[in-house]
Design a protein around this motif. Structure first.
Motif, mmCIF file in Angstrom:
data_model
loop_
_atom_site.group_PDB
_atom_site.id
_atom_site.type_symbol
_atom_site.label_atom_id
_atom_site.label_comp_id
_atom_site.label_asym_id
_atom_site.label_seq_id
_atom_site.Cartn_x
_atom_site.Cartn_y
_atom_site.Cartn_z
ATOM 1 N N ARG A 68 0.884 -1.175 0.000
ATOM 2 C CA ARG A 68 0.000 0.000 0.000
ATOM 3 C C ARG A 68 0.914 1.215 0.000
ATOM 4 N NH1 ARG A 68 -3.163 2.150 5.182
ATOM 5 N NH2 ARG A 68 -1.199 1.483 6.060
ATOM 6 N N HIS A 108 3.925 0.389 2.491
ATOM 7 C CA HIS A 108 3.627 -0.509 3.606
ATOM 8 C C HIS A 108 3.344 -1.903 3.066
ATOM 9 C CE1 HIS A 108 0.547 -1.968 6.694
ATOM 10 N NE2 HIS A 108 1.717 -2.051 7.270
ATOM 11 N N LEU A 166 1.534 -4.982 3.655
ATOM 12 C CA LEU A 166 0.399 -5.295 4.519
ATOM 13 C C LEU A 166 0.568 -6.579 5.316
ATOM 14 C CD1 LEU A 166 -2.491 -4.335 2.082
ATOM 15 C CD2 LEU A 166 -1.606 -3.009 3.992
ATOM 16 N N ASP A 192 3.490 -6.156 7.867
ATOM 17 C CA ASP A 192 3.432 -4.930 8.666
ATOM 18 C C ASP A 192 4.798 -4.254 8.759
ATOM 19 O OD1 ASP A 192 2.105 -2.931 10.009
ATOM 20 O OD2 ASP A 192 2.303 -3.891 11.979
ATOM 21 N N VAL A 232 -10.234 -5.455 -0.081
ATOM 22 C CA VAL A 232 -9.551 -4.348 0.577
ATOM 23 C C VAL A 232 -10.439 -3.145 0.343
ATOM 24 C CG1 VAL A 232 -7.492 -2.896 0.663
ATOM 25 C CG2 VAL A 232 -7.270 -5.334 0.178
#
Length: 94
Positions: A8, A19, A21, A24, A79
Motif C-alpha cells: 500500500r 507498507h 500489509l 506490517d 480491501v
C-alpha cells in the motif's frame, strides 16, 4: 525462495510511504519509486533478522503464508476503505 506481499503506498505530506500489509513493514522515500525500493530493502532485512533469530517460520505463519512447493501468500478477499464515527475528541487541559 521468493516471497510475495501486497504493498500500500500513500503520502504523508511530501513523503511517500510504502507498507507491506502482510508483514506490517513500512518504509518511505521522496518518490513513489524510492519508497518501494526502500520497502523491499526493509522487508529483506526484516526477514534476514527473523531468520537469524529463529522466528521466521512463526512470523510467516502468523502473517498467513503457507508452505508448499512455493511460499504461498495469504489471499485477500477484499480491501476497502471503512468509515466509523468517533466519539467527540476532548483535549486534556494541563
Amino acid at each position: 525462495m521468493e516471497i510475495q506481499f501486497t504493498t500500500r503506498i500513500f503520502k504523508e505530506g511530501r513523503t511517500f510511504v510504502a507498507h507491506a500489509l502482510e508483514l506490517d513493514v513500512s518504509s518511505c522515500g521522496g518518490t513513489k519509486a524510492k519508497a518501494v525500493s526502500n520497502l523491499k530493502e526493509a522487508v529483506r532485512l526484516f526477514l534476514e533478522e527473523a531468520e537469524k533469530m529463529g522466528t521466521l517460520e512463526q512470523i510467516l505463519e502468523e502473517a498467513g503464508y503457507r508452505k508448499g512447493k512455493k511460499l504461498a501468500p495469504p489471499k485477500f478477499f477484499s480491501v476497502q476503505r471503512m468509515t466509523l464515527p468517533l466519539p467527540p475528541l476532548t483535549h486534556a487541559k494541563a
